[in-house]
Design a protein around this motif. Sequence first.
Motif, mmCIF file in Angstrom:
data_model
loop_
_atom_site.group_PDB
_atom_site.id
_atom_site.type_symbol
_atom_site.label_atom_id
_atom_site.label_comp_id
_atom_site.label_asym_id
_atom_site.label_seq_id
_atom_site.Cartn_x
_atom_site.Cartn_y
_atom_site.Cartn_z
ATOM 1 N N GLY A 46 -11.716 -7.524 -13.115
ATOM 2 C CA GLY A 46 -11.680 -7.005 -12.466
ATOM 3 C C GLY A 46 -11.606 -8.401 -10.734
ATOM 4 N N THR A 47 -11.221 -9.707 -11.925
ATOM 5 C CA THR A 47 -11.110 -10.843 -10.757
ATOM 6 C C THR A 47 -9.336 -10.299 -10.256
ATOM 7 O OG1 THR A 47 -10.679 -12.065 -12.729
ATOM 8 C CG2 THR A 47 -12.589 -12.418 -11.548
ATOM 9 N N ILE A 48 -8.865 -11.250 -9.110
ATOM 10 C CA ILE A 48 -7.839 -11.576 -8.648
ATOM 11 C C ILE A 48 -7.101 -13.359 -9.353
ATOM 12 C CG2 ILE A 48 -5.992 -11.568 -6.483
ATOM 13 C CD1 ILE A 48 -7.882 -9.733 -5.669
ATOM 14 N N ALA A 49 -5.956 -12.928 -10.183
ATOM 15 C CA ALA A 49 -5.208 -13.702 -10.108
ATOM 16 C C ALA A 49 -4.046 -14.127 -9.295
ATOM 17 C CB ALA A 49 -4.783 -14.606 -11.784
ATOM 18 N N VAL A 201 0.467 -7.578 10.038
ATOM 19 C CA VAL A 201 0.988 -9.135 10.370
ATOM 20 C C VAL A 201 2.196 -8.909 11.331
ATOM 21 C CG1 VAL A 201 2.256 -11.375 10.034
ATOM 22 C CG2 VAL A 201 0.749 -10.302 8.365
ATOM 23 N N GLU A 202 2.954 -7.685 11.111
ATOM 24 C CA GLU A 202 4.447 -8.407 11.954
ATOM 25 C C GLU A 202 4.005 -7.744 13.274
ATOM 26 O OE1 GLU A 202 8.063 -8.938 8.651
ATOM 27 O OE2 GLU A 202 7.732 -6.831 10.134
ATOM 28 N N HIS A 203 2.738 -6.774 13.571
ATOM 29 C CA HIS A 203 2.281 -5.885 14.568
ATOM 30 C C HIS A 203 1.110 -6.911 15.502
ATOM 31 C CE1 HIS A 203 4.916 -2.597 12.736
ATOM 32 N NE2 HIS A 203 5.140 -2.268 14.363
ATOM 33 N N GLY A 204 1.169 -8.064 14.914
ATOM 34 C CA GLY A 204 0.200 -8.547 15.563
ATOM 35 C C GLY A 204 -1.402 -9.222 15.477
ATOM 36 N N LEU A 205 -1.785 -8.227 13.743
ATOM 37 C CA LEU A 205 -2.867 -8.004 13.438
ATOM 38 C C LEU A 205 -3.794 -9.192 12.199
ATOM 39 C CD1 LEU A 205 -3.247 -3.990 13.619
ATOM 40 C CD2 LEU A 205 -3.607 -5.250 15.314
ATOM 41 N N PRO A 206 -4.823 -9.165 12.909
ATOM 42 C CA PRO A 206 -4.934 -9.953 11.195
ATOM 43 C C PRO A 206 -4.911 -9.449 10.350
ATOM 44 C CG PRO A 206 -6.956 -10.327 13.825
ATOM 45 C CD PRO A 206 -5.284 -9.706 13.420
ATOM 46 N N LEU A 207 -5.008 -10.348 9.435
ATOM 47 C CA LEU A 207 -4.884 -9.650 8.322
ATOM 48 C C LEU A 207 -5.794 -9.886 6.638
ATOM 49 C CD1 LEU A 207 -2.294 -9.092 6.184
ATOM 50 C CD2 LEU A 207 -2.192 -11.719 5.684
ATOM 51 N N THR A 208 -6.766 -8.755 7.972
ATOM 52 C CA THR A 208 -8.305 -8.145 6.830
ATOM 53 C C THR A 208 -7.922 -6.792 6.212
ATOM 54 O OG1 THR A 208 -8.753 -6.708 8.911
ATOM 55 C CG2 THR A 208 -9.261 -9.544 9.206
ATOM 56 N N VAL A 209 -8.723 -6.575 5.637
ATOM 57 C CA VAL A 209 -8.463 -5.243 4.186
ATOM 58 C C VAL A 209 -8.451 -3.804 5.651
ATOM 59 C CG1 VAL A 209 -9.323 -3.739 2.976
ATOM 60 C CG2 VAL A 209 -9.636 -6.585 2.306
ATOM 61 N N ASP A 210 -9.228 -3.877 6.846
ATOM 62 C CA ASP A 210 -9.403 -2.624 7.281
ATOM 63 C C ASP A 210 -8.539 -2.659 7.788
ATOM 64 O OD1 ASP A 210 -12.137 -1.770 6.965
ATOM 65 O OD2 ASP A 210 -13.213 -3.149 7.919
ATOM 66 N N ASN A 211 -8.099 -4.032 8.855
ATOM 67 C CA ASN A 211 -6.513 -3.549 9.525
ATOM 68 C C ASN A 211 -5.335 -3.443 8.357
ATOM 69 O OD1 ASN A 211 -7.358 -4.518 12.585
ATOM 70 N ND2 ASN A 211 -7.007 -6.488 11.635
ATOM 71 N N VAL A 212 -5.381 -3.240 7.377
ATOM 72 C CA VAL A 212 -3.920 -3.927 6.023
ATOM 73 C C VAL A 212 -3.725 -1.666 5.784
ATOM 74 C CG1 VAL A 212 -3.443 -4.222 4.026
ATOM 75 C CG2 VAL A 212 -4.110 -5.891 5.959
ATOM 76 N N LEU A 213 -5.122 -1.552 5.537
ATOM 77 C CA LEU A 213 -5.843 -0.603 5.417
ATOM 78 C C LEU A 213 -4.315 0.830 6.887
ATOM 79 C CD1 LEU A 213 -8.838 0.181 2.893
ATOM 80 C CD2 LEU A 213 -6.173 0.378 2.246
ATOM 81 N N GLU A 301 -6.549 -2.501 -3.452
ATOM 82 C CA GLU A 301 -5.547 -3.033 -4.239
ATOM 83 C C GLU A 301 -4.720 -3.943 -2.106
ATOM 84 O OE1 GLU A 301 -4.338 1.107 -6.565
ATOM 85 O OE2 GLU A 301 -4.090 0.991 -4.232
ATOM 86 N N ALA A 302 -5.521 -3.685 -1.157
ATOM 87 C CA ALA A 302 -5.005 -4.322 -0.327
ATOM 88 C C ALA A 302 -5.525 -6.075 -0.387
ATOM 89 C CB ALA A 302 -5.795 -3.000 0.778
ATOM 90 N N GLU A 303 -6.665 -5.911 -1.048
ATOM 91 C CA GLU A 303 -7.430 -7.246 -1.137
ATOM 92 C C GLU A 303 -5.941 -8.477 -1.958
ATOM 93 O OE1 GLU A 303 -11.009 -6.884 -3.157
ATOM 94 O OE2 GLU A 303 -11.740 -6.013 -1.258
ATOM 95 N N VAL A 304 -5.546 -7.568 -3.372
ATOM 96 C CA VAL A 304 -4.680 -8.188 -3.622
ATOM 97 C C VAL A 304 -3.687 -8.826 -3.802
ATOM 98 C CG1 VAL A 304 -3.030 -8.116 -5.973
ATOM 99 C CG2 VAL A 304 -5.000 -6.752 -6.508
#
Length: 331
Positions: A46-49, A201-213, A301-304
């Motif tokens: 479950g950890t991210i490497a 990122v390329e549309h100017g949004l902070p890279l958070t899980v909610d923004n990514v999804l 998956e977004a977190e990775v």
Amino acid sequence: MNTKNNKKEEKKYKQIYSGIGGQAVIEGIMMKNGTDYAVGVRKPDGTIAVEKSKYISMTDRYPFLKIPFIRGIFSFADSMILGMRALNLSAEYYGEDDTEEKPGKLEKWFSDKLGEKAESILQGIVMVFSFAAAILLFVLFPAFVAGLFKPWIRREAWIGLIEGIFRVFLFVLYIKLVSRMPDIRRTFEYHGAEHKCINCVEHGLPLTVDNVLSSSKEHKRCGTSFIVYVMLISILLFMVIRTDTIWLRFLSRIILIPVIAGISYEVLRIVGMHDNLLTHILFIPGMWMQGLTTKEPDREEAEVAIRAVEAVFDWRQFLEKNFQAPSENIA
């Protein structure tokens, strides 16, 4: 965060090229920026490497290879080499908790005969075999099938059109079939997460899980779009190239692969680096095909994907510079 509101916020900003790209790997994502690349993997526990490294492309080592219509061939080769490295690294991380298995006879023979070089040689063999299989299935086989219509269709242009349509049909069928496999579907979800991170990122949004999804899972610089352009450009070329025999047809298809790849790369580059009506129109076929090769990712998956991006790219600085986003408003 409300998805609809976030979509509107993404659309109000013009997309700005960031220079980052990536690839889905086994239970993770590879992200590249310049000569830096990072592979992020969700391990069985479950950890991210995340492992960061460098790759100097052939076009960077030899600047004369950056000539338009030439650079696409070597960029494709670079993506294949780096992609294999990332896949192997992700396989090591994801499988490190598995029970140690004894090597097979073939693997043991290679190891005994070639020593430390065995793994890199095996990788090369796999790449050559995969490329040859793709040529046979998606280049030569459609040409053979189209040639069967010659007794009834005399115009070479129509034969070329039939060949191209059949090639597209084969590719779509192949993607449809492999996407039914659970592991491939997971890879397509990570593919979607990769695109969503870059779009965010390329549309100017902070890279958070909610923004990514809530960002789009289709992206203009995707390799799937490159394949689509290859197929469409090959249709146009083969509709005007006349051949009298089947072996000449096969030979022309193989010889023209670098030419088609070079043209396709330039189209992909234009679409990916410019945001206007023409590039939006050119992006439509790639967007349709990405509907097959990308799936909606989950939060894990977004977190990775975010971790892989952050290892090679300072997105906060990018937002401050290009979107005048105040640092206190960036999470």
